[in-house]
Design an enzyme around this catalytic site. Structure first.
Site, PDB file in Angstrom:
ATOM      1  N   ASN A 157      10.099   5.138  -9.008  1.00 38.73           N
ATOM      2  CA  ASN A 157       8.797   5.801  -8.934  1.00 38.73           C
ATOM      3  C   ASN A 157       8.710   6.903  -9.982  1.00 38.73           C
ATOM      4  OD1 ASN A 157       7.738   4.334  -6.740  1.00 38.73           O
ATOM      5  ND2 ASN A 157       8.884   5.584  -5.285  1.00 38.73           N
ATOM      6  N   CYS A 179       7.733  -2.983  -4.442  1.00 37.99           N
ATOM      7  CA  CYS A 179       7.555  -1.957  -3.425  1.00 37.99           C
ATOM      8  C   CYS A 179       7.425  -2.618  -2.061  1.00 37.99           C
ATOM      9  CB  CYS A 179       6.317  -1.114  -3.722  1.00 37.99           C
ATOM     10  SG  CYS A 179       6.041   0.232  -2.553  1.00 37.99           S
ATOM     11  N   HIS A 180       7.999  -1.983  -1.032  1.00 36.31           N
ATOM     12  CA  HIS A 180       7.988  -2.591   0.302  1.00 36.31           C
ATOM     13  C   HIS A 180       6.914  -2.011   1.226  1.00 36.31           C
ATOM     14  CE1 HIS A 180      11.382   0.559   0.828  1.00 36.31           C
ATOM     15  NE2 HIS A 180      10.221   1.109   1.135  1.00 36.31           N
ATOM     16  N   HIS A 216       1.320   2.473  -3.826  1.00 32.03           N
ATOM     17  CA  HIS A 216       1.204   3.561  -2.853  1.00 32.03           C
ATOM     18  C   HIS A 216      -0.248   3.938  -2.561  1.00 32.03           C
ATOM     19  CE1 HIS A 216       5.581   4.900  -3.872  1.00 32.03           C
ATOM     20  NE2 HIS A 216       5.556   3.935  -2.968  1.00 32.03           N
TER      21      HIS A 216
END
Length: 461
Positions: A157, A179-180, A216
């Site tokens: 990130n 990304c999870h 995000h």
């Protein structure tokens, strides 16, 4: 790579950041559990000794009787040696120390600006990006020179800007960001089905979602289970748990700074009618300070401010466990971590085809966002191929916010590449969390920039 009887051997993976005490353990476990893949993981880290530690750990795990695959782990002192001849590159690095992170997260608090994470957006995300982008410029140049045909998995990130930098420097690179966060929302929908309908035992693959947005700051405008539209049920679910929140363990958010009660997610659904698909801690940072006005407001929304001190304490605990792994006092538990890297490897190798969310440049899969901007949508993995799935366009009110952040990230990228303090400040004051006056913003920006100047070579500070 060698193919035989449905298995692939002699895979060469370069792991940049290979001295990690965190993600490395996950990778080692996931690779050991799969019986179709084997090869060598080439560990490279600025701290060569730490890479050697993971060489020892990885090779010891490969010797576990319960390991389904035998991978060789080898530390390399130079990036050139690690990259040359590799098939895949994993990048998972920490850009800076806890000292710089402390400035990212806590310096803005002196001006009344609060951040729950500080690694993607907000003042902390911007400063972190400024010191990370030069690192990714060097990595992109090295990959272009030593392994131009390798597939590159990015885990660092700020995800969007790291991946965007790779393509800016090496346009033909085959890279994507992983990304999870979406997996967590699929799991929430599974828990919703159990709570609302008594349906149990589901896997997230059974929850089909359309993903679109920025890392995000991702959204789901379609979600189905066995062809049934889940959004009407989610609306009822939100109404039921809007005030109390919904968690695995009641009030876990009070003691675990990495979790939440999903109240921010529920509030955003009421506002916009689509599912906010990241965790509350990240989502809150992309909005005006509705949820981050002050610590009391954060508490009311039932999530936490992840302090740097909590990260230092977590790091100490991890280091203690890691030391026991290296000494043989403890064994690394071989259990699936829930990450996608093994399935992604299999997809790109050609063992299977599947769809999951990734961060890649927009080529039309997301409407209304300029081409080239890195967006997060679904994509199809197949043999040496990654094809984004058409995702459409978000409702206008959400789209406008996503576009604003996307353009601000482009400004940050240009500021970092040009080493232009004025451009960086323009991005800084355009962030929704920066609601202070311009003179205060200048003072805060200068202090934060000074605190990370060791990572800004060539800047005239």
């Amino acid at each position: 790579m060698k193919f035989a009887s449905g298995k692939v051997s002699e895979i060469q993976i370069a792991y940049i950041g290979g001295g990690s005490m965190y993600w490395a353990k996950n990778l080692i476990a996931d690779l050991a559990l799969d019986d179709q893949l084997s090869g060598t993981v080439r560990l490279y880290d600025l701290d060569y000794n730490k890479a050697c530690h993971n060489e020892k750990l990885g090779n010891s795990v490969s010797d576990y009787p319960e390991a389904n695959a035998k991978w060789q782990y080898k530390a390399y002192p130079t990036l050139q040696e690690a990259l040359t001849g590799c098939d895949f590159v994993f990048i998972s690095i920490l850009p800076g120390t806890f000292q710089e992170m402390n400035s990212d997260v806590h310096e803005p608090e002196k001006y009344g600006i609060y951040q729950a994470v500080g690694d993607t957006t907000g003042p902390g995300g911007l400063i972190r990006a400024l010191r990370t982008i030069p690192m990714y410029v060097e990595l992109a140049q090295a990959i272009e020179r030593y392994s131009p045909d390798a597939w590159v998995f990015n885990y660092t990130n700020p995800m969007t800007l790291c991946t965007r930098t790779l393509y800016e420097v090496f346009p033909k690179i085959k890279a994507f960001g992983c990304c999870h966060e979406i997996f967590g929302t699929q799991s929430l929908l599974i828990r919703m089905l159990k709570d609302m309908e008594g349906i149990d035992g589901l896997h997230r693959d059974q929850i089909k979602v359309n993903v679109l947005g920025l890392n995000h700051f991702t959204w789901i405008d379609q979600a189905t289970y066995l062809g049934t539209d889940l959004l009407p049920m989610y609306s009822e679910f939100v109404d039921r748990y809007y005030d109390t929140g919904f968690e695995h363990n009641k009030d876990a958010w009070k003691t675990n700074p990495y979790t939440s009660a999903n109240r921010v997610k529920f509030d955003l659904f009421r506002r916009y009618g689509v599912i906010a698909a990241a965790g509350d801690r990240h989502l809150a940072e992309f909005m005006p300070p509705w949820y981050l006005k002050n610590p009391d407001t954060v508490y009311d929304w039932k999530f936490g401010l992840t302090t740097v001190q909590s990260r230092i304490e977590k790091n100490a605990a991890t280091a203690d466990f890691y030391g026991k792994l290296l000494s043989g006092e403890e064994k690394l538990p071989l259990k699936a971590t829930g990450e996608e890297e093994v399935r992604q490897l299999k997809g790109l190798i050609g063992l299977q085809s599947f769809v999951t969310n990734v961060n890649v440049p927009n080529v039309g899969q997301m409407e209304g966002i300029p081409h080239g901007v890195v967006v997060e949508t679904n994509a199809v993995f197949s043999a040496n191929s990654l094809r984004p799935v058409y995702a459409g366009k978000l409702p206008l009110a959400v789209h406008n916010q996503v576009l604003q952040h996307a353009m601000n990230q482009e400004l940050i990228l240009q500021a970092a590449l040009k080493k232009d303090q004025a451009l960086a400040f323009q991005a800084f004051v355009s962030d929704p969390l920066v609601t202070i006056g311009v003179s205060q913003a200048e003072e805060l920006f200068d202090r934060m920039l000074h605190n990370t100047k060791a990572y800004l070579p060539g800047w005239k500070l």
